[in-house]
Design a protein around this motif. Structure first.
Motif, PDB file in Angstrom:
ATOM      1  N   VAL A 111       0.834  -1.201   0.000  1.00 48.25           N
ATOM      2  CA  VAL A 111       0.000   0.000   0.000  1.00 48.25           C
ATOM      3  C   VAL A 111       0.871   1.254   0.000  1.00 48.25           C
ATOM      4  CG1 VAL A 111      -1.622   1.343   1.419  1.00 48.25           C
ATOM      5  CG2 VAL A 111      -2.018  -1.106   1.038  1.00 48.25           C
ATOM      6  N   CYS A 112       1.878   1.281   0.876  1.00 48.27           N
ATOM      7  CA  CYS A 112       2.763   2.454   0.949  1.00 48.27           C
ATOM      8  C   CYS A 112       3.576   2.605  -0.332  1.00 48.27           C
ATOM      9  CB  CYS A 112       3.680   2.350   2.160  1.00 48.27           C
ATOM     10  SG  CYS A 112       2.816   2.566   3.740  1.00 48.27           S
ATOM     11  N   ALA A 113       3.970   1.482  -0.948  1.00 47.98           N
ATOM     12  CA  ALA A 113       4.686   1.552  -2.225  1.00 47.98           C
ATOM     13  C   ALA A 113       3.820   2.217  -3.288  1.00 47.98           C
ATOM     14  CB  ALA A 113       5.096   0.151  -2.675  1.00 47.98           C
ATOM     15  N   ALA A 114       2.533   1.862  -3.334  1.00 46.08           N
ATOM     16  CA  ALA A 114       1.622   2.441  -4.325  1.00 46.08           C
ATOM     17  C   ALA A 114       1.406   3.928  -4.070  1.00 46.08           C
ATOM     18  CB  ALA A 114       0.282   1.704  -4.303  1.00 46.08           C
ATOM     19  N   VAL A 115       1.313   4.310  -2.795  1.00 41.88           N
ATOM     20  CA  VAL A 115       1.131   5.725  -2.454  1.00 41.88           C
ATOM     21  C   VAL A 115       2.332   6.556  -2.911  1.00 41.88           C
ATOM     22  CG1 VAL A 115       1.000   7.337  -0.491  1.00 41.88           C
ATOM     23  CG2 VAL A 115      -0.452   5.309  -0.528  1.00 41.88           C
ATOM     24  N   LEU A 116       3.541   5.975  -2.817  1.00 38.74           N
ATOM     25  CA  LEU A 116       4.763   6.721  -3.124  1.00 38.74           C
ATOM     26  C   LEU A 116       5.166   6.665  -4.592  1.00 38.74           C
ATOM     27  CD1 LEU A 116       7.003   5.743  -0.047  1.00 38.74           C
ATOM     28  CD2 LEU A 116       5.810   7.914  -0.446  1.00 38.74           C
ATOM     29  N   LYS A 117       4.796   5.594  -5.317  1.00 38.71           N
ATOM     30  CA  LYS A 117       5.275   5.402  -6.694  1.00 38.71           C
ATOM     31  C   LYS A 117       4.316   6.080  -7.683  1.00 38.71           C
ATOM     32  CE  LYS A 117       7.814   3.551 -10.005  1.00 38.71           C
ATOM     33  NZ  LYS A 117       9.187   4.044 -10.269  1.00 38.71           N
ATOM     34  N   ALA A 118       4.817   7.054  -8.425  1.00 35.19           N
ATOM     35  CA  ALA A 118       3.981   7.828  -9.345  1.00 35.19           C
ATOM     36  C   ALA A 118       3.225   6.928 -10.316  1.00 35.19           C
ATOM     37  CB  ALA A 118       4.840   8.826 -10.120  1.00 35.19           C
ATOM     38  N   GLY A 119       1.920   7.210 -10.494  1.00 33.72           N
ATOM     39  CA  GLY A 119       1.098   6.488 -11.457  1.00 33.72           C
ATOM     40  C   GLY A 119       0.520   5.177 -10.967  1.00 33.72           C
ATOM     41  N   SER A 120       0.776   4.819  -9.719  1.00 34.72           N
ATOM     42  CA  SER A 120       0.369   3.501  -9.213  1.00 34.72           C
ATOM     43  C   SER A 120      -1.091   3.458  -8.776  1.00 34.72           C
ATOM     44  CB  SER A 120       1.247   3.088  -8.029  1.00 34.72           C
ATOM     45  OG  SER A 120       2.587   2.923  -8.421  1.00 34.72           O
ATOM     46  N   SER A 121      -1.694   2.261  -8.900  1.00 35.51           N
ATOM     47  CA  SER A 121      -3.055   2.015  -8.422  1.00 35.51           C
ATOM     48  C   SER A 121      -3.210   0.513  -8.211  1.00 35.51           C
ATOM     49  CB  SER A 121      -4.087   2.511  -9.438  1.00 35.51           C
ATOM     50  OG  SER A 121      -5.394   2.199  -9.002  1.00 35.51           O
ATOM     51  N   ILE A 122      -3.360   0.063  -6.952  1.00 37.34           N
ATOM     52  CA  ILE A 122      -3.416  -1.377  -6.659  1.00 37.34           C
ATOM     53  C   ILE A 122      -4.546  -1.709  -5.701  1.00 37.34           C
ATOM     54  CG2 ILE A 122      -0.896  -1.606  -6.955  1.00 37.34           C
ATOM     55  CD1 ILE A 122      -0.825  -2.034  -3.823  1.00 37.34           C
ATOM     56  N   GLN A 123      -4.842  -3.015  -5.656  1.00 37.54           N
ATOM     57  CA  GLN A 123      -5.738  -3.570  -4.646  1.00 37.54           C
ATOM     58  C   GLN A 123      -5.021  -4.738  -3.977  1.00 37.54           C
ATOM     59  OE1 GLN A 123      -9.430  -4.810  -6.447  1.00 37.54           O
ATOM     60  NE2 GLN A 123     -10.319  -2.772  -6.237  1.00 37.54           N
ATOM     61  N   VAL A 124      -5.119  -4.820  -2.656  1.00 39.91           N
ATOM     62  CA  VAL A 124      -4.640  -5.992  -1.919  1.00 39.91           C
ATOM     63  C   VAL A 124      -5.878  -6.733  -1.435  1.00 39.91           C
ATOM     64  CG1 VAL A 124      -3.126  -6.868  -0.119  1.00 39.91           C
ATOM     65  CG2 VAL A 124      -2.624  -4.660  -1.184  1.00 39.91           C
ATOM     66  N   GLU A 125      -6.024  -7.981  -1.891  1.00 42.28           N
ATOM     67  CA  GLU A 125      -7.262  -8.734  -1.660  1.00 42.28           C
ATOM     68  C   GLU A 125      -7.109  -9.771  -0.556  1.00 42.28           C
ATOM     69  OE1 GLU A 125      -8.772  -8.458  -6.310  1.00 42.28           O
ATOM     70  OE2 GLU A 125      -7.895 -10.336  -5.580  1.00 42.28           O
ATOM     71  N   ASN A 126      -8.250 -10.179   0.000  1.00 44.73           N
ATOM     72  CA  ASN A 126      -8.309 -11.229   1.028  1.00 44.73           C
ATOM     73  C   ASN A 126      -7.389 -10.943   2.211  1.00 44.73           C
ATOM     74  OD1 ASN A 126     -10.157 -12.839  -0.448  1.00 44.73           O
ATOM     75  ND2 ASN A 126      -8.469 -13.576  -1.726  1.00 44.73           N
ATOM     76  N   VAL A 127      -7.343  -9.668   2.604  1.00 42.52           N
ATOM     77  CA  VAL A 127      -6.484  -9.271   3.715  1.00 42.52           C
ATOM     78  C   VAL A 127      -7.340  -9.029   4.960  1.00 42.52           C
ATOM     79  CG1 VAL A 127      -6.565  -6.816   3.101  1.00 42.52           C
ATOM     80  CG2 VAL A 127      -4.629  -7.696   4.383  1.00 42.52           C
ATOM     81  N   SER A 128      -6.799  -9.356   6.139  1.00 40.84           N
ATOM     82  CA  SER A 128      -7.525  -9.124   7.387  1.00 40.84           C
ATOM     83  C   SER A 128      -7.852  -7.641   7.536  1.00 40.84           C
ATOM     84  CB  SER A 128      -6.686  -9.578   8.590  1.00 40.84           C
ATOM     85  OG  SER A 128      -7.257  -9.107   9.799  1.00 40.84           O
ATOM     86  N   LEU A 129      -9.102  -7.355   7.873  1.00 45.33           N
ATOM     87  CA  LEU A 129      -9.518  -5.977   8.121  1.00 45.33           C
ATOM     88  C   LEU A 129      -9.885  -5.773   9.596  1.00 45.33           C
ATOM     89  CD1 LEU A 129     -11.653  -5.168   4.932  1.00 45.33           C
ATOM     90  CD2 LEU A 129      -9.214  -4.758   5.354  1.00 45.33           C
ATOM     91  N   ASN A 130      -9.274  -6.584  10.455  1.00 40.15           N
ATOM     92  CA  ASN A 130      -9.456  -6.416  11.894  1.00 40.15           C
ATOM     93  C   ASN A 130      -9.102  -4.972  12.264  1.00 40.15           C
ATOM     94  OD1 ASN A 130      -8.733  -6.379  14.761  1.00 40.15           O
ATOM     95  ND2 ASN A 130      -8.910  -8.596  14.681  1.00 40.15           N
ATOM     96  N   THR A 131     -10.027  -4.281  12.949  1.00 38.76           N
ATOM     97  CA  THR A 131      -9.816  -2.851  13.216  1.00 38.76           C
ATOM     98  C   THR A 131      -8.571  -2.602  14.062  1.00 38.76           C
ATOM     99  OG1 THR A 131     -11.343  -3.021  15.076  1.00 38.76           O
ATOM    100  CG2 THR A 131     -12.243  -2.213  12.993  1.00 38.76           C
ATOM    101  N   ALA A 132      -8.156  -3.589  14.850  1.00 40.36           N
ATOM    102  CA  ALA A 132      -6.952  -3.420  15.660  1.00 40.36           C
ATOM    103  C   ALA A 132      -5.677  -3.541  14.829  1.00 40.36           C
ATOM    104  CB  ALA A 132      -6.935  -4.462  16.787  1.00 40.36           C
TER     105      ALA A 132
END
Length: 452
Positions: A261-282
């Motif tokens: 996620v941080c790589a996509a935020v920093l790399k110009a032109g990037s757009s990604i999805q990370v799937e099937n990842v835990s979304l536990n609020t903690a």
């Protein structure tokens, strides 16, 4: 079960060094990350404690989790896990149940895994079996008194008495006392150790903490037939109970997803999805921190694995980031992501402050000092005031040529400094990059695939 080396064309490793080349193009497409490390440890340990054969899938194949697998095997659990096409482990674990663990034929070496060592202390507390717990040089420097102190109140013994660090020999008791314990810090490992011991104690064991920590244990114990009471900063179990075999599916690790996620935020032109990842609020506090920096990051729920929510994290390049303040009560939800968030903060306008991050001093290395040291190599002003970390960002920052980062054998630092090279314009060198095997063996491969 065999390890696949963390190798990729972005890296030319020699003598423990990896030269990380800039990515040739933006990151695009969808990715999955390996199974959650915290949940994987618990799936293995709880299955070993249970009566019957549990079925587990999605288990992270990493050095830390293998330490837990090896430990329960030495204590008498029958572990039959096979490598899956996606790189995860799946199969059956037959536990020792009411009979209890057997005396191992030597010390249990937890390697670099603090989770294995600390949770194991709670697992062993209800049994009068002497077990020596040790680990590698790094783990032997990490504090254990926070775990042994409440377990001693419950009746377990640790020899030599008063020792702050590993190795120690634990001798449990079948007559554990239930306690109410006010934890001095928010720590899921401390909470879990006390609750696991409390499963076998007579009466209700309660742990109160100053701010919320990860709640994977409270979510998973009911799957094994142990009712658990959980609220914002307190959790309790009533014993004695015996865990019963369960089926556990481990979702993707949000701490690993944070690096993509941080790589996509920093790399110009990037757009990604990370799937099937835990979304536990903690566990996804890093997404909220990035949002507060102005990053284009969003979360979408897709379902639940047991009681663990999972879904999709989307991220796009964000050129105009700004600093923010992360309050002390939110640090437990980002404690493993502070290094990579500090890297993102280095590219933001203004100052980012992480309040009360002293816990980073006693991770695999002193991550707090290491983050400041690494950012200074990039020409970024970063400093520590008490237990607060300050990062003075520089929009348009360019990493200087010829920088060599020292990961100090810490997997989170190795991946953080790799991102400085991957998303920048010049190669960087990362010493001891091999430590990524501890949590995310295929890290470089996943990043490179998204850049094709």
């Amino acid at each position: 079960m065999s390890h696949e080396p963390a190798s990729a064309s972005a890296s030319s490793a020699a003598s423990g060094h990896a030269v990380i080349e800039p990515l040739p193009s933006p990151l695009h497409g969808a990715a999955t990350v390996p199974g959650d490390k915290s949940i994987s440890h618990r799936a293995v340990l709880f299955s070993a404690m249970a009566e019957g054969t549990s079925r587990v899938s999605g288990v992270l194949d990493s050095e830390d989790v293998r330490s837990s697998i090896a430990a329960v095997g030495k204590l008498g659990a029958q572990v039959s896990l096979e490598k899956q096409p996606d790189g995860s482990l799946a199969g059956g674990i037959t536990g020792w149940g009411a009979a209890g663990p057997k005396k191992p034929d030597g010390p249990i070496d937890c390697g670099n895994s603090g989770t294995t060592a600390r949770l194991l202390m709670g697992v062993l507390a209800p049994w009068d079996v002497p077990v020596e717990i040790t680990g590698d040089e790094s783990l032997q420097r990490r504090p254990m008194r926070r775990i042994t102190a409440p377990l001693m109140k419950m009746g377990a013994r640790f020899e030599p008495g008063g020792r702050e660090t590993l190795p120690v020999t634990e001798v449990g008791t079948r007559d554990l006392r239930a306690i109410t314990y006010d934890a001095p810090m928010a720590s899921a490992q401390l909470k879990t150790a006390v609750l696991l011991a409390g499963v076998y104690a007579r009466g209700t064991t309660t742990l109160n903490e100053p701010s919320p920590s990860r709640n994977h244990t409270e979510l998973m114990l009911p799957e094994f037939g142990v009712p658990t009471t959980a609220a914002d900063r307190t959790a309790s179990v009533t014993g004695p109970r015996t865990l019963q075999a369960a089926e556990v599916r481990v979702p993707g690790d949000p701490s690993s997803a944070a690096f993509l996620v941080c790589a996509a935020v920093l790399k110009a032109g990037s757009s990604i999805q990370v799937e099937n990842v835990s979304l536990n609020t903690a566990r996804i506090g890093f997404t909220r921190t990035l949002e507060r920096m102005g990053a284009d990051v969003s979360v979408r729920h897709a379902g639940a694995a047991g009681k663990e929510p999972y879904g999709i994290i989307s991220a796009c390049h964000t050129p105009n980031l700004h600093g923010c303040e992360v309050p002390a009560e939110k640090i437990a939800t980002i404690v493993d992501e502070v290094p990579v968030l500090a890297l993102v903060a280095a590219f933001a306008r203004g100052v980012t402050v992480f309040r009360e991050v002293g816990e980073l001093r006693v991770k695999e290395t002193d991550r707090l000092a290491a983050v400041v040291e690494g950012l200074e190599l990039m020409g970024v002003e970063a400093y520590i005031d008490g237990n607060d970390l300050y990062v003075e960002g520089q929009p348009g920052l360019r990493v200087p040529e010829g920088v060599t980062f020292d990961s100090k054998g810490d997997h989170r630092l190795a991946m953080t400094w790799a991102l400085a090279g991957l998303t920048g314009a010049v190669p960087v060198t990362v010493e001891n990059f091999d430590s990524v095997k501890i949590s995310y063996p295929r890290f470089l491969n996943d990043i490179e695939r998204l850049a094709r």
